[in-house]
Design a protein around this motif. Sequence first.
Motif, mmCIF file in Angstrom:
data_model
loop_
_atom_site.group_PDB
_atom_site.id
_atom_site.type_symbol
_atom_site.label_atom_id
_atom_site.label_comp_id
_atom_site.label_asym_id
_atom_site.label_seq_id
_atom_site.Cartn_x
_atom_site.Cartn_y
_atom_site.Cartn_z
ATOM 1 N N PRO A 79 24.503 -13.344 77.213
ATOM 2 C CA PRO A 79 24.167 -12.358 76.180
ATOM 3 C C PRO A 79 23.124 -11.365 76.683
ATOM 4 O O PRO A 79 22.307 -11.687 77.552
ATOM 5 N N SER A 80 23.140 -10.181 76.120
ATOM 6 C CA SER A 80 22.171 -9.153 76.498
ATOM 7 C C SER A 80 20.782 -9.520 75.978
ATOM 8 O O SER A 80 20.601 -9.842 74.799
ATOM 9 N N ARG A 81 19.805 -9.442 76.851
ATOM 10 C CA ARG A 81 18.429 -9.722 76.447
ATOM 11 C C ARG A 81 17.904 -8.665 75.482
ATOM 12 O O ARG A 81 16.994 -8.924 74.702
ATOM 13 N N GLY A 82 18.480 -7.463 75.527
ATOM 14 C CA GLY A 82 18.060 -6.408 74.622
ATOM 15 C C GLY A 82 18.336 -6.695 73.164
ATOM 16 O O GLY A 82 17.733 -6.073 72.281
ATOM 17 N N MET A 83 19.232 -7.654 72.894
ATOM 18 C CA MET A 83 19.493 -8.015 71.501
ATOM 19 C C MET A 83 18.371 -8.872 70.920
ATOM 20 O O MET A 83 18.228 -8.967 69.702
ATOM 21 N N LEU A 102 13.553 -19.547 69.591
ATOM 22 C CA LEU A 102 14.180 -18.970 70.773
ATOM 23 C C LEU A 102 13.821 -19.711 72.052
ATOM 24 O O LEU A 102 14.651 -19.850 72.958
ATOM 25 N N ALA A 103 12.598 -20.231 72.137
ATOM 26 C CA ALA A 103 12.085 -20.782 73.389
ATOM 27 C C ALA A 103 12.957 -21.856 74.030
ATOM 28 O O ALA A 103 13.131 -21.858 75.253
ATOM 29 N N PRO A 104 13.545 -22.794 73.281
ATOM 30 C CA PRO A 104 14.323 -23.845 73.950
ATOM 31 C C PRO A 104 15.658 -23.370 74.522
ATOM 32 O O PRO A 104 16.316 -24.116 75.244
ATOM 33 N N GLN A 105 16.076 -22.159 74.194
ATOM 34 C CA GLN A 105 17.394 -21.700 74.610
ATOM 35 C C GLN A 105 17.371 -21.188 76.045
ATOM 36 O O GLN A 105 16.431 -20.542 76.467
ATOM 37 N N SER A 126 10.321 -16.741 79.151
ATOM 38 C CA SER A 126 11.508 -17.586 79.015
ATOM 39 C C SER A 126 11.677 -18.526 80.196
ATOM 40 O O SER A 126 12.196 -19.634 80.047
ATOM 41 N N ARG A 127 11.226 -18.104 81.368
ATOM 42 C CA ARG A 127 11.395 -18.932 82.560
ATOM 43 C C ARG A 127 10.664 -20.264 82.404
ATOM 44 O O ARG A 127 11.131 -21.306 82.865
ATOM 45 N N ASN A 128 9.497 -20.226 81.744
ATOM 46 C CA ASN A 128 8.697 -21.430 81.519
ATOM 47 C C ASN A 128 8.861 -21.987 80.116
ATOM 48 O O ASN A 128 8.262 -23.006 79.796
ATOM 49 N N GLN A 129 9.642 -21.273 79.288
ATOM 50 C CA GLN A 129 9.764 -21.608 77.869
ATOM 51 C C GLN A 129 8.373 -21.758 77.254
ATOM 52 O O GLN A 129 8.086 -22.702 76.507
ATOM 53 N N ARG A 130 7.500 -20.784 77.560
ATOM 54 C CA ARG A 130 6.101 -20.850 77.138
ATOM 55 C C ARG A 130 5.767 -19.708 76.195
ATOM 56 O O ARG A 130 5.970 -18.530 76.532
ATOM 57 N N ILE A 131 5.267 -20.057 75.009
ATOM 58 C CA ILE A 131 4.781 -19.061 74.064
ATOM 59 C C ILE A 131 3.318 -18.769 74.385
ATOM 60 O O ILE A 131 2.507 -19.682 74.531
ATOM 61 N N VAL A 132 2.995 -17.473 74.528
ATOM 62 C CA VAL A 132 1.651 -17.040 74.916
ATOM 63 C C VAL A 132 0.967 -16.395 73.716
ATOM 64 O O VAL A 132 1.456 -15.400 73.184
ATOM 65 N N THR A 133 -0.131 -16.978 73.278
ATOM 66 C CA THR A 133 -0.940 -16.352 72.232
ATOM 67 C C THR A 133 -1.881 -15.369 72.903
ATOM 68 O O THR A 133 -2.746 -15.768 73.693
#
Length: 249
Positions: A79-83, A102-105, A126-133
Amino acid sequence: MCLIAWNWQPDSETPLLLLGNRDEYFARPALPLHCWQDAEVLAGKDLQAGGTWLGIGRGGRLAALTNYRLPVVDSAPKPSRGMLTTQFLQSNSSARTYLEALAPQGAYNPFNLLLWDGEELLGLESRNQRIVTLKPGISAVSNADFDTPWPKLLRLKSALQQQCKQGQTTVEGLLPLLQDRSKAAYAELPDTGVPREIEHMLSAAFVSSAAYGTRASSILALNRQRSFFFEQTYGAQGALTATKHFFTI
């Protein structure tokens, strides 16, 4: 986008000041900044896949995207990342709720996603599936993890910090930062697996070549009363093609 920097001041009248460059192949069709007819979105539009790299939506929510640079891209259809940006801009989800879902996908090629829902500014690697505050102050992202110290990212952060200190945050004060074509010394280049000549070309904030380069420079000031969105677009070798700006209430 391939280079984004911002000043995050959540308690001020202008919580978010953001500027960035979108780098892309010139052959990939796109529309410049405009109000979408089929959605409450103000953004440019990728005509190949239908999404966007940077935009604002209802309530002033913001989404911005950079790709993660890899020497070889998985050729399998994805899928397009732009979506990802477009879906957030049209949703009612908080930034955290959206990113947690979204992170686990792993359906997409690697990317970084920056979201503001009007209250919280968050990133996703997304590479690390890490959410950054993201903390208040100056931060940036390019085609690696958030605040990876690539030379062009450090230059842009430093220049933005200086302009903010001097109160020079108009388009006239910020646009030259995005138009900086100076390249890093070879000894300072990151090693992302691409050929060194390509790495050197990409080390400039403003990338210029015949086939690939900076397609758009954007400046956004998201104010609690009225927001401002400026875009300047370019063709091959950095030729200016259009300038647009919008105020939103």
